[in-house]
Write an enzyme that holds these catalytic residues in place. Structure first.
Site, PDB file in Angstrom:
ATOM      1  N   GLY A  68       0.834  -1.206   0.000  1.00  0.00           N
ATOM      2  CA  GLY A  68       0.000   0.000   0.000  1.00  0.00           C
ATOM      3  C   GLY A  68       0.867   1.253   0.000  1.00  0.00           C
ATOM      4  O   GLY A  68       0.553   2.251   0.666  1.00  0.00           O
ATOM      5  N   TYR A  92     -14.183   1.232  10.369  1.00  0.00           N
ATOM      6  CA  TYR A  92     -12.727   1.449  10.366  1.00  0.00           C
ATOM      7  C   TYR A  92     -12.138   1.141  11.752  1.00  0.00           C
ATOM      8  O   TYR A  92     -11.156   0.411  11.888  1.00  0.00           O
ATOM      9  CB  TYR A  92     -12.459   2.904   9.974  1.00  0.00           C
ATOM     10  CG  TYR A  92     -11.023   3.354  10.030  1.00  0.00           C
ATOM     11  CD1 TYR A  92     -10.089   2.902   9.118  1.00  0.00           C
ATOM     12  CD2 TYR A  92     -10.615   4.301  10.984  1.00  0.00           C
ATOM     13  CE1 TYR A  92      -8.772   3.360   9.153  1.00  0.00           C
ATOM     14  CE2 TYR A  92      -9.300   4.759  11.012  1.00  0.00           C
ATOM     15  CZ  TYR A  92      -8.390   4.279  10.100  1.00  0.00           C
ATOM     16  OH  TYR A  92      -7.089   4.739  10.136  1.00  0.00           O
TER      17      TYR A  92
HETATM   18  C1  AKB Z   1      -9.039   8.920   9.569  1.00  0.00           C
HETATM   19  O1  AKB Z   1      -9.420  10.081   9.794  1.00  0.00           O
HETATM   20  O2  AKB Z   1      -9.797   8.003   9.257  1.00  0.00           O
HETATM   21  C2  AKB Z   1      -7.576   8.607   9.765  1.00  0.00           C
HETATM   22  C3  AKB Z   1      -7.280   8.159  11.148  1.00  0.00           C
HETATM   23  C4  AKB Z   1      -7.306   9.116  12.272  1.00  0.00           C
HETATM   24  O3  AKB Z   1      -7.003   7.011  11.366  1.00  0.00           O
HETATM   25  N1  AKB Z   1      -6.782   9.751   9.437  1.00  0.00           N
END
Ligand code: AKB
Length: 316
Positions: A8, A140
């Site tokens: 990546g 995430y």
């Molecule tokens: C996001 O904003 O998703 C990233 C992080 C803080 O992991 N920059």
């Protein structure tokens, strides 16, 4: 670290980490890979097109170049992840699973970044401790938290040398981030130089941890070069550098550009994500276990960002 693979490498961290590591370890010893054909990464050292979801292809590159350390930087970030959670899970976890398995089979050390996004609304907001309640509410964050657990599992079960930091939002002037909640803190500098105004998607008073890229790159190397005997934690270390709100960064830019104007058009998805994250992390464990110390603060970073972006756009 002698022979390094970056998976990546075309992203925000990877593009700069590749040249940083090549300066330290030698151009030919850092193999950059990305699913896109990023020719510029092949100018100074080896570059291979690699889909991180293809474990066989990853293993073959590791064997061909005698890799001993892998940096897995593949990730769909927080805001874009909310638009397609299934894809975020399959890309983020698929790349991690393959990296862990290839690291196990080929005896490599593995660095995978975690994030402030691994915390959630039930974590303590200020001075968020290293070891505390973690109930992320974004896909995430769920990937990052699961990844931390998996990294520790591979270390304890198979002895894989897995290490990680929980990155704040990373600010840089080389490659733009894409799809993150903290992206505004990069975009604001570009817009300040380009148009003298910025419409901010994050509410004025929401604090988030941020870090300048040179500190982030140094953290990767310092953690990976630390004697393993010193590490109590592995996946993943809280990392802190600076914490600010949109109002604070705007004021910092105004000190240098009094005509700069900012208004708000709050993005409800980004607002919810930002409000679910800590205001500021406590990075005592990183400081004690591997000597972490940030070198950049908001003021110095603002000078440096504006100078580099002005040069980029040929603005006096
Ligand atoms: C996001 O904003 O998703 C990233 C992080 C803080 O992991 N920059």
């Amino acid at each position: 670290m002698k022979k390094i693979l970056i998976v990546g490498a075309g992203g925000q961290i990877g593009s700069e980490l590749t040249s940083h590591l090549r300066k330290i370890y030698g151009d030919s010893n850092v193999v950059a890979t990305d699913m896109r054909d990023c020719r510029e990464l092949g100018e100074a050292g080896p570059f291979e097109v690699l889909n991180a979801l293809d474990a066989t292809a990853m293993a073959s590159i590791v064997a061909r170049y005698h890799i001993d350390t892998i940096f897995n930087l593949v990730a769909l970030l927080s805001a874009v992840g909310e638009r397609n959670p299934q894809m975020a899970w399959s890309v983020n976890m698929g790349a991690l699973n393959n990296s862990l398995e290839v690291a196990r089979q080929h005896h490599c050390a593995l660095f995978t970044p975690s994030s402030i996004g691994a915390f959630g609304p039930s974590s303590p907001k200020d001075g968020t401790p290293q070891d505390t309640i973690m109930q992320p509410t974004t896909i995430y964050g769920i990937c990052k938290y699961t990844g931390e657990m998996l990294g520790n599992y591979y270390h304890h079960k198979y002895g894989v040398d897995t290490r990680s930091v929980r990155f704040p939002g990373i600010i840089s002037n080389v490659t733009l981030p894409g799809g993150g909640t903290t992206d505004y803190a990069v975009e604001i500098y570009y817009e300040a130089v380009r148009s003298g105004r910025f419409t901010c998607p994050i509410p004025s008073d929401v604090y988030m941890d941020m870090i300048y890229m040179p500190d982030a790159l140094r953290a990767c190397v310092e953690l990976m070069e630390t004697d393993p005997a010193k590490l109590v934690h592995r996946n993943s270390f809280n990392l802190a550098s600076m914490s600010f709100t949109p109002e604070i960064i705007c004021a910092e830019i105004k000190k240098r550009m009094p005509g700069f104007k900012m208004d708000y058009d709050v993005d409800p998805v980004k607002k919810a994500i930002a409000e679910s994250w800590p205001n500021s992390l406590d990075d005592t464990c990183a400081r004690e276990e591997w000597g972490w110390k940030p070198e950049w603060d908001l003021s110095r970073m603002t000078d440096d960002m504006l100078e580099h972006i002005r040069l980029k756009f040929g603005v006096a």
